[in-house]
Scaffold this motif. Structure first.
Motif, mmCIF file in Angstrom:
data_model
loop_
_atom_site.group_PDB
_atom_site.id
_atom_site.type_symbol
_atom_site.label_atom_id
_atom_site.label_comp_id
_atom_site.label_asym_id
_atom_site.label_seq_id
_atom_site.Cartn_x
_atom_site.Cartn_y
_atom_site.Cartn_z
ATOM 1 N N THR A 5 0.848 -1.183 0.000
ATOM 2 C CA THR A 5 0.000 0.000 0.000
ATOM 3 C C THR A 5 0.882 1.231 0.000
ATOM 4 O OG1 THR A 5 -1.825 -1.061 1.190
ATOM 5 C CG2 THR A 5 -1.694 1.338 1.322
ATOM 6 N N HIS A 6 0.559 2.185 -0.863
ATOM 7 C CA HIS A 6 1.289 3.446 -0.917
ATOM 8 C C HIS A 6 0.459 4.524 -0.227
ATOM 9 C CE1 HIS A 6 4.618 2.288 -3.614
ATOM 10 N NE2 HIS A 6 3.739 1.403 -4.048
ATOM 11 N N ALA A 7 1.109 5.286 0.620
ATOM 12 C CA ALA A 7 0.421 6.312 1.396
ATOM 13 C C ALA A 7 1.270 7.579 1.428
ATOM 14 C CB ALA A 7 0.148 5.811 2.811
ATOM 15 N N THR A 8 0.709 8.618 2.020
ATOM 16 C CA THR A 8 1.377 9.916 2.117
ATOM 17 C C THR A 8 1.153 10.489 3.508
ATOM 18 O OG1 THR A 8 1.040 10.408 -0.239
ATOM 19 C CG2 THR A 8 1.439 12.276 1.210
ATOM 20 N N ILE A 9 2.177 11.135 4.054
ATOM 21 C CA ILE A 9 2.007 11.932 5.260
ATOM 22 C C ILE A 9 2.201 13.393 4.883
ATOM 23 C CG2 ILE A 9 4.431 11.595 5.960
ATOM 24 C CD1 ILE A 9 3.452 11.856 8.885
ATOM 25 N N ARG A 10 1.269 14.238 5.337
ATOM 26 C CA ARG A 10 1.305 15.660 4.994
ATOM 27 C C ARG A 10 0.665 16.467 6.116
ATOM 28 N NH1 ARG A 10 -3.758 17.402 3.760
ATOM 29 N NH2 ARG A 10 -5.310 15.852 3.105
ATOM 30 N N SER A 11 0.858 17.786 6.043
ATOM 31 C CA SER A 11 0.174 18.686 6.963
ATOM 32 C C SER A 11 -1.298 18.770 6.569
ATOM 33 C CB SER A 11 0.785 20.089 6.912
ATOM 34 O OG SER A 11 2.136 20.066 7.324
ATOM 35 N N LEU A 101 4.755 9.606 13.150
ATOM 36 C CA LEU A 101 4.084 10.846 13.525
ATOM 37 C C LEU A 101 4.826 11.581 14.643
ATOM 38 C CD1 LEU A 101 0.424 9.539 13.332
ATOM 39 C CD2 LEU A 101 1.320 11.487 12.033
ATOM 40 N N LEU A 102 5.426 10.852 15.567
ATOM 41 C CA LEU A 102 6.225 11.492 16.610
ATOM 42 C C LEU A 102 7.437 12.195 16.007
ATOM 43 C CD1 LEU A 102 6.200 8.924 19.562
ATOM 44 C CD2 LEU A 102 5.537 11.327 19.712
ATOM 45 N N GLN A 103 8.168 11.513 15.125
ATOM 46 C CA GLN A 103 9.362 12.106 14.521
ATOM 47 C C GLN A 103 9.018 13.360 13.725
ATOM 48 O OE1 GLN A 103 11.814 7.967 13.718
ATOM 49 N NE2 GLN A 103 12.266 9.724 12.462
ATOM 50 N N ILE A 104 7.952 13.291 12.924
ATOM 51 C CA ILE A 104 7.561 14.429 12.111
ATOM 52 C C ILE A 104 7.182 15.614 12.991
ATOM 53 C CG2 ILE A 104 5.784 15.282 10.521
ATOM 54 C CD1 ILE A 104 7.885 13.467 9.207
ATOM 55 N N ARG A 105 6.455 15.342 14.073
ATOM 56 C CA ARG A 105 6.021 16.433 14.950
ATOM 57 C C ARG A 105 7.178 17.030 15.729
ATOM 58 N NH1 ARG A 105 1.382 14.040 18.441
ATOM 59 N NH2 ARG A 105 2.497 12.092 18.051
ATOM 60 N N ILE A 106 8.161 16.229 16.077
ATOM 61 C CA ILE A 106 9.341 16.765 16.765
ATOM 62 C C ILE A 106 10.034 17.792 15.885
ATOM 63 C CG2 ILE A 106 11.660 16.179 17.570
ATOM 64 C CD1 ILE A 106 10.419 13.490 18.551
ATOM 65 N N CYS A 107 10.190 17.479 14.607
ATOM 66 C CA CYS A 107 10.816 18.425 13.673
ATOM 67 C C CYS A 107 9.990 19.697 13.548
ATOM 68 C CB CYS A 107 10.973 17.784 12.297
ATOM 69 S SG CYS A 107 12.155 16.443 12.188
ATOM 70 N N ALA A 108 8.696 19.542 13.305
ATOM 71 C CA ALA A 108 7.834 20.700 13.080
ATOM 72 C C ALA A 108 7.737 21.579 14.313
ATOM 73 C CB ALA A 108 6.451 20.225 12.651
ATOM 74 N N ILE A 219 6.149 16.465 3.487
ATOM 75 C CA ILE A 219 6.231 17.402 4.607
ATOM 76 C C ILE A 219 7.186 18.529 4.224
ATOM 77 C CG2 ILE A 219 6.865 17.687 7.018
ATOM 78 C CD1 ILE A 219 4.421 15.946 6.660
ATOM 79 N N ARG A 220 6.697 19.771 4.296
ATOM 80 C CA ARG A 220 7.480 20.898 3.804
ATOM 81 C C ARG A 220 8.831 21.017 4.489
ATOM 82 N NH1 ARG A 220 5.850 27.347 4.058
ATOM 83 N NH2 ARG A 220 7.585 28.097 2.765
ATOM 84 N N HIS A 221 8.859 20.817 5.814
ATOM 85 C CA HIS A 221 10.121 21.021 6.509
ATOM 86 C C HIS A 221 11.137 19.918 6.221
ATOM 87 C CE1 HIS A 221 7.621 18.875 9.596
ATOM 88 N NE2 HIS A 221 8.715 18.151 9.663
ATOM 89 N N LEU A 222 10.729 18.852 5.529
ATOM 90 C CA LEU A 222 11.684 17.828 5.108
ATOM 91 C C LEU A 222 11.972 17.902 3.613
ATOM 92 C CD1 LEU A 222 10.474 14.725 7.154
ATOM 93 C CD2 LEU A 222 12.344 16.305 7.675
#
Length: 253
Positions: A5-11, A101-108, A219-222
């Motif tokens: 399955t292909h998925a996306t994580i975004r704001s 989701l934890l890693q992405i939120r730590i960056c943001a 994710i923009r910040h990445l």
């Protein structure tokens, strides 16, 4: 080759608000009470503010179906930020999406509060503490949180208890607990480690029971070179700082 399955994580965007809330409402209605309580629901205004600030993230499949979500929330009157409202749909658990989701939120969250060191006492200024709450019975989330480097927070800031008035599963009066959650904070060293791991990722790939899941990081910040450079600089700065336990409840001036 396993099925994939292909998925996306975004704001999340403002147009996503009602759809996301519908997913959470459905979870509250369908999950057992002790499990749905782990969602740690937020008031609408706080949720919408996280979306408006680009601090609520969703994972969705190729046709836009919701798979998981989580946000970063400002604590009123405090510089700390809380990572909360994490929900992974049952069929997508076991792929590590909570960790993603934890890693992405730590960056943001870190990019959203870079201290201004141009003024007085510049050497003592530091990044806003990142805090998360986990119900003691939610052993899986507690393990994920500790694995990423969160440590018990001895004295949580009072702003964390604002949501207790609307809690669906408050602690028993004779429990001796002020809140149904245990709180954890992320040290500077482990924050740097989490950011660095995120910068090294091209996508998120996991396999469970012969089924593969690949999550593209939209994710923009990445993706933006300026944000990536800022995160690289932050990693170096965090590693140069002494380990610290955040001072809870510091007021915004």
């Amino acid at each position: 080759m396993p099925d994939t399955t292909h998925a996306t994580i975004r704001s999340a965007r403002l147009g996503d608000v009602e759809h996301i809330l519908a997913e959470y409402r459905q979870a509250v209605a369908e999950l057992p009470r002790e499990e749905s309580a782990n969602l740690l629901w937020r008031p609408y205004d706080e949720f919408k503010a996280a979306v408006e600030n680009g601090l609520f993230f969703v994972i969705e499949n190729a046709v836009g179906s919701f798979m998981a979500g989580a946000g970063v929330f400002d604590l009123p009157g405090s510089v700390e930020k809380e990572l909360g409202m994490c929900y992974v749909k049952k069929e997508w658990r076991g792929y590590g999406l909570q960790n993603l989701l934890l890693q992405i939120r730590i960056c943001a969250a870190t990019l959203g509060h870079v201290p201004d060191k141009s003024g007085e006492d510049a050497a003592t200024k530091s990044f806003a503490a990142l805090i998360t709450g986990v119900k003691p019975a939610n052993e899986h989330s507690a393990a994920n949180t500790e694995r990423l480097g969160f440590e018990p927070l001895p004295t949580p800031p009072s702003a964390l208890f604002n949501a207790c008035a609307s809690c669906r599963t408050p602690p028993a009066r004779d429990s001796g607990r002020k809140c149904c959650c245990d709180f954890f904070y992320l040290s500077d060293a482990r924050r740097a480690e989490a950011i660095e791991k995120s910068l090294q990722m091209e996508n998120w790939s996991r396999t469970r029971n012969g089924h593969g899941l690949i999550v593209a990081l939209k994710i923009r910040h990445l993706l933006d070179i300026d944000f990536r450079n800022a995160l690289h600089d932050i990693v170096q700065e965090l590693r140069a700082q002494e380990p610290r336990v955040p001072t809870p409840g510091k007021q915004v001036k």
